[in-house]
Design a protein around this motif. Structure first.
Motif, PDB file in Angstrom:
ATOM      1  N   VAL A 284       0.855  -1.193   0.000  1.00  0.00           N
ATOM      2  CA  VAL A 284       0.000   0.000   0.000  1.00  0.00           C
ATOM      3  C   VAL A 284       0.886   1.237   0.000  1.00  0.00           C
ATOM      4  O   VAL A 284       1.837   1.327   0.784  1.00  0.00           O
ATOM      5  CB  VAL A 284      -0.920   0.038   1.240  1.00  0.00           C
ATOM      6  CG1 VAL A 284      -1.767   1.312   1.236  1.00  0.00           C
ATOM      7  CG2 VAL A 284      -1.807  -1.193   1.296  1.00  0.00           C
ATOM      8  N   VAL A 285       0.570   2.184  -0.874  1.00  0.00           N
ATOM      9  CA  VAL A 285       1.210   3.499  -0.846  1.00  0.00           C
ATOM     10  C   VAL A 285       0.110   4.544  -0.740  1.00  0.00           C
ATOM     11  O   VAL A 285      -0.848   4.539  -1.525  1.00  0.00           O
ATOM     12  CB  VAL A 285       2.062   3.753  -2.109  1.00  0.00           C
ATOM     13  CG1 VAL A 285       2.534   5.198  -2.154  1.00  0.00           C
ATOM     14  CG2 VAL A 285       3.263   2.806  -2.133  1.00  0.00           C
ATOM     15  N   SER A 286       0.230   5.434   0.248  1.00  0.00           N
ATOM     16  CA  SER A 286      -0.732   6.518   0.419  1.00  0.00           C
ATOM     17  C   SER A 286       0.050   7.774   0.795  1.00  0.00           C
ATOM     18  O   SER A 286       1.261   7.834   0.602  1.00  0.00           O
ATOM     19  CB  SER A 286      -1.772   6.160   1.488  1.00  0.00           C
ATOM     20  OG  SER A 286      -1.134   5.852   2.722  1.00  0.00           O
ATOM     21  N   ARG A 287      -0.611   8.749   1.317  1.00  0.00           N
ATOM     22  CA  ARG A 287       0.030  10.043   1.563  1.00  0.00           C
ATOM     23  C   ARG A 287       1.227   9.927   2.509  1.00  0.00           C
ATOM     24  O   ARG A 287       2.311  10.381   2.180  1.00  0.00           O
ATOM     25  CB  ARG A 287      -0.983  11.030   2.139  1.00  0.00           C
ATOM     26  CG  ARG A 287      -0.373  12.387   2.514  1.00  0.00           C
ATOM     27  CD  ARG A 287      -1.423  13.336   3.015  1.00  0.00           C
ATOM     28  NE  ARG A 287      -2.213  12.757   4.081  1.00  0.00           N
ATOM     29  CZ  ARG A 287      -3.273  13.328   4.609  1.00  0.00           C
ATOM     30  NH1 ARG A 287      -3.693  14.483   4.124  1.00  0.00           N
ATOM     31  NH2 ARG A 287      -3.948  12.758   5.579  1.00  0.00           N
ATOM     32  N   GLY A 288       1.035   9.341   3.651  1.00  0.00           N
ATOM     33  CA  GLY A 288       2.119   9.301   4.631  1.00  0.00           C
ATOM     34  C   GLY A 288       2.514   7.899   5.043  1.00  0.00           C
ATOM     35  O   GLY A 288       3.332   7.738   5.959  1.00  0.00           O
ATOM     36  N   ASP A 289       1.974   6.904   4.391  1.00  0.00           N
ATOM     37  CA  ASP A 289       2.211   5.533   4.825  1.00  0.00           C
ATOM     38  C   ASP A 289       2.618   4.651   3.649  1.00  0.00           C
ATOM     39  O   ASP A 289       2.196   4.856   2.513  1.00  0.00           O
ATOM     40  CB  ASP A 289       0.943   4.945   5.465  1.00  0.00           C
ATOM     41  CG  ASP A 289       0.538   5.679   6.735  1.00  0.00           C
ATOM     42  OD1 ASP A 289       1.089   5.347   7.792  1.00  0.00           O
ATOM     43  OD2 ASP A 289      -0.302   6.582   6.647  1.00  0.00           O
ATOM     44  N   LYS A 290       3.438   3.662   3.966  1.00  0.00           N
ATOM     45  CA  LYS A 290       3.852   2.655   3.004  1.00  0.00           C
ATOM     46  C   LYS A 290       3.869   1.328   3.754  1.00  0.00           C
ATOM     47  O   LYS A 290       4.585   1.187   4.745  1.00  0.00           O
ATOM     48  CB  LYS A 290       5.236   2.997   2.450  1.00  0.00           C
ATOM     49  CG  LYS A 290       5.735   2.069   1.387  1.00  0.00           C
ATOM     50  CD  LYS A 290       7.034   2.588   0.775  1.00  0.00           C
ATOM     51  CE  LYS A 290       8.141   2.657   1.804  1.00  0.00           C
ATOM     52  NZ  LYS A 290       9.424   3.107   1.210  1.00  0.00           N
ATOM     53  N   VAL A 291       3.062   0.392   3.295  1.00  0.00           N
ATOM     54  CA  VAL A 291       2.889  -0.881   3.998  1.00  0.00           C
ATOM     55  C   VAL A 291       3.169  -2.028   3.048  1.00  0.00           C
ATOM     56  O   VAL A 291       2.779  -1.994   1.876  1.00  0.00           O
ATOM     57  CB  VAL A 291       1.459  -0.999   4.577  1.00  0.00           C
ATOM     58  CG1 VAL A 291       1.172  -2.416   5.060  1.00  0.00           C
ATOM     59  CG2 VAL A 291       1.264  -0.013   5.720  1.00  0.00           C
ATOM     60  N   ARG A 292       3.823  -3.051   3.559  1.00  0.00           N
ATOM     61  CA  ARG A 292       4.134  -4.253   2.778  1.00  0.00           C
ATOM     62  C   ARG A 292       3.892  -5.473   3.659  1.00  0.00           C
ATOM     63  O   ARG A 292       4.490  -5.594   4.724  1.00  0.00           O
ATOM     64  CB  ARG A 292       5.591  -4.214   2.326  1.00  0.00           C
ATOM     65  CG  ARG A 292       6.083  -5.429   1.552  1.00  0.00           C
ATOM     66  CD  ARG A 292       7.573  -5.271   1.270  1.00  0.00           C
ATOM     67  NE  ARG A 292       8.104  -6.346   0.465  1.00  0.00           N
ATOM     68  CZ  ARG A 292       9.394  -6.480   0.152  1.00  0.00           C
ATOM     69  NH1 ARG A 292      10.267  -5.582   0.624  1.00  0.00           N
ATOM     70  NH2 ARG A 292       9.805  -7.486  -0.594  1.00  0.00           N
ATOM     71  N   ILE A 293       2.972  -6.337   3.250  1.00  0.00           N
ATOM     72  CA  ILE A 293       2.688  -7.540   4.019  1.00  0.00           C
ATOM     73  C   ILE A 293       2.670  -8.749   3.084  1.00  0.00           C
ATOM     74  O   ILE A 293       2.456  -8.620   1.881  1.00  0.00           O
ATOM     75  CB  ILE A 293       1.340  -7.455   4.770  1.00  0.00           C
ATOM     76  CG1 ILE A 293       0.162  -7.380   3.787  1.00  0.00           C
ATOM     77  CG2 ILE A 293       1.325  -6.286   5.744  1.00  0.00           C
ATOM     78  CD1 ILE A 293      -1.206  -7.529   4.442  1.00  0.00           C
ATOM     79  N   ALA A 294       2.888  -9.922   3.653  1.00  0.00           N
ATOM     80  CA  ALA A 294       2.739 -11.155   2.887  1.00  0.00           C
ATOM     81  C   ALA A 294       1.258 -11.399   2.626  1.00  0.00           C
ATOM     82  O   ALA A 294       0.408 -11.124   3.486  1.00  0.00           O
ATOM     83  CB  ALA A 294       3.330 -12.331   3.661  1.00  0.00           C
ATOM     84  N   SER A 295       0.934 -11.882   1.434  1.00  0.00           N
ATOM     85  CA  SER A 295      -0.466 -12.193   1.100  1.00  0.00           C
ATOM     86  C   SER A 295      -0.805 -13.572   1.666  1.00  0.00           C
ATOM     87  O   SER A 295      -0.931 -14.556   0.944  1.00  0.00           O
ATOM     88  CB  SER A 295      -0.661 -12.153  -0.427  1.00  0.00           C
ATOM     89  OG  SER A 295      -0.397 -10.876  -0.941  1.00  0.00           O
TER      90      SER A 295
ATOM     91  N   ILE B 222       0.780 -17.753  10.016  1.00  0.00           N
ATOM     92  CA  ILE B 222       0.081 -18.980   9.634  1.00  0.00           C
ATOM     93  C   ILE B 222       0.481 -19.366   8.212  1.00  0.00           C
ATOM     94  O   ILE B 222       1.046 -18.572   7.471  1.00  0.00           O
ATOM     95  CB  ILE B 222      -1.451 -18.805   9.703  1.00  0.00           C
ATOM     96  CG1 ILE B 222      -1.908 -17.713   8.696  1.00  0.00           C
ATOM     97  CG2 ILE B 222      -1.912 -18.461  11.111  1.00  0.00           C
ATOM     98  CD1 ILE B 222      -3.412 -17.573   8.607  1.00  0.00           C
ATOM     99  N   GLU B 223       0.178 -20.597   7.866  1.00  0.00           N
ATOM    100  CA  GLU B 223       0.364 -21.033   6.489  1.00  0.00           C
ATOM    101  C   GLU B 223      -0.872 -20.615   5.698  1.00  0.00           C
ATOM    102  O   GLU B 223      -1.968 -21.130   5.914  1.00  0.00           O
ATOM    103  CB  GLU B 223       0.551 -22.560   6.436  1.00  0.00           C
ATOM    104  CG  GLU B 223       1.931 -23.007   6.888  1.00  0.00           C
ATOM    105  CD  GLU B 223       3.036 -22.393   6.052  1.00  0.00           C
ATOM    106  OE1 GLU B 223       3.055 -22.618   4.834  1.00  0.00           O
ATOM    107  OE2 GLU B 223       3.861 -21.653   6.621  1.00  0.00           O
ATOM    108  N   GLY B 224      -0.701 -19.674   4.822  1.00  0.00           N
ATOM    109  CA  GLY B 224      -1.831 -19.149   4.070  1.00  0.00           C
ATOM    110  C   GLY B 224      -2.308 -20.109   3.000  1.00  0.00           C
ATOM    111  O   GLY B 224      -1.587 -21.015   2.569  1.00  0.00           O
ATOM    112  N   GLU B 225      -3.533 -19.881   2.549  1.00  0.00           N
ATOM    113  CA  GLU B 225      -4.079 -20.668   1.447  1.00  0.00           C
ATOM    114  C   GLU B 225      -3.380 -20.280   0.144  1.00  0.00           C
ATOM    115  O   GLU B 225      -2.823 -19.196   0.008  1.00  0.00           O
ATOM    116  CB  GLU B 225      -5.587 -20.426   1.330  1.00  0.00           C
ATOM    117  CG  GLU B 225      -6.385 -20.962   2.501  1.00  0.00           C
ATOM    118  CD  GLU B 225      -7.881 -20.750   2.329  1.00  0.00           C
ATOM    119  OE1 GLU B 225      -8.323 -20.542   1.174  1.00  0.00           O
ATOM    120  OE2 GLU B 225      -8.598 -20.773   3.339  1.00  0.00           O
TER     121      GLU B 225
END
Length: 332
Positions: free
Chosen positions: A27-38, A73-76
């Motif tokens: 995710v990129v927005s005004r003041g934030d940048k987030v990176r997570i595993a799907s 967790i182990e994701g689907e």
């Protein structure tokens, strides 16, 4: 370019570019940048804690089903054609938006589709694009009682083209001058997109397409090699990430050097991606620049050595999300 926009009823909303990939969601927005595993699974796994600095996970309900999103967790499996319009995708995107501080906020969202899903030949795949737009407009409820983002509008872009947008426009909306065609190689989780953008911002469909090779193929190759060397056992996404990042893994509590094994897996998939790139671009001499983006560009470092006009974008894993965000700002 304004960060916050409003509609005719003066309802303010935030802008967010979301690269909702098969391996990771950014995710990129005004003041934030987030990176997570799907990573998510149907059902509840007791991981619903959501403090302000807590990225452990969250539990959600959508479409009458409950899901847990967590890198613990182990994701689907996400590598299937309908993942972009699935409930699994929906809860992962909402979890990422919460981590980006958008819970309880109205959000205008841009996401992407790989080139082969976005287009049918040289025309837009309107049916699938509409399905993806509708999917993320459906309600998602956080089971810890916190508010989720309210998505008021959802725009879908072709992913590699979004990365070109990141390259072509700076943060103030100023566009670079294009003197010749530009190639984009987007090495994602499941696939590799190759796109040729011509002067006038036209896509050359004859020299664009999607290949079935990406970062998750590296994971699969590493897993196969680890099992061959150390025997069967559970190998999580974190183990793969650690192996690529440090060249070590723990087996039975003891660190093991697997650099040679990991490099062999990377080289194996690099050759597959390079074959796809050469299929669309040849040696790339007709292109002014070839942009390398996506998480795989940070791993498959030998790729760029084949093309003298290669340019790896800064933080290439965020290039799609940055381009989507810039697109929203310019079209607010």
């Amino acid at each position: 370019m304004s960060e916050k926009t409003s509609d005719k009823n003066a309802v303010n909303y935030l802008l967010a570019g979301v690269d909702d990939g098969y391996a990771e969601t950014k995710v990129v927005s005004r003041g934030d940048k987030v990176r997570i595993a799907s990573l998510a699974r149907a059902g509840l796994f007791g991981l619903s804690s959501m403090g302000s600095d807590d990225k452990v996970g969250g539990s959600y309900e959508t479409g009458g089903r409950k899901f847990t999103v967590s890198d613990k967790i182990e994701g689907e499996e996400t590598r299937y054609d309908d993942y972009p319009i699935s409930e699994l995708n929906r809860v992962i995107v909402h979890h990422a938006l919460r981590l980006a501080g958008m819970g309880g906020k109205k959000v205008k969202l841009a996401t992407g589709l790989q080139v082969s899903s976005y287009f049918k030949g040289d025309t837009r795949n309107e049916e699938f694009i509409a399905q993806k737009q509708a999917s993320l407009l459906q309600e998602v409820k956080a089971l810890d009682g916190a508010a989720c983002a309210e998505i008021v509008e959802h725009i879908v872009l072709p992913e590699a083209v979004a990365s070109w947008f990141d390259y072509a426009y700076d943060d103030k909306g100023t566009q670079i001058e294009m003197e010749g065609p530009c190639g984009v190689i987007d090495v994602g989780g499941r696939t590799t997109d190759c796109v040729t953008v011509l002067e006038g911002h036209q896509i050359d469909h004859a020299r664009s397409g999607t290949g079935e090779a990406g970062v998750m193929d590296i994971y699969a190759s590493i897993g196969s090699k680890l099992r061959a060397q150390f025997g069967d056992g559970i190998i999580s996404r974190k183990v793969f990430d650690q192996a690529i990042r440090t060249g070590t893994v723990k087996r039975f509590g003891k660190p093991q050097n697997v650099k040679t094994l990991v490099q062999a897996a990377i080289d194996e998939i690099t050759e597959m991606v390079l074959t796809e790139a050469k299929r669309h671009f040849g040696n790339g001499a007709h292109l002014d620049v070839i942009l390398f983006v996506g998480g795989g560009s940070s791993i498959m470092t030998k790729l760029t050595g084949y093309f003298p006009n290669a340019k790896v974008m800064p933080e290439p894993e965020f290039a799609n999300a940055r381009g989507m965000y810039k697109y929203l700002k310019l079209n607010a």
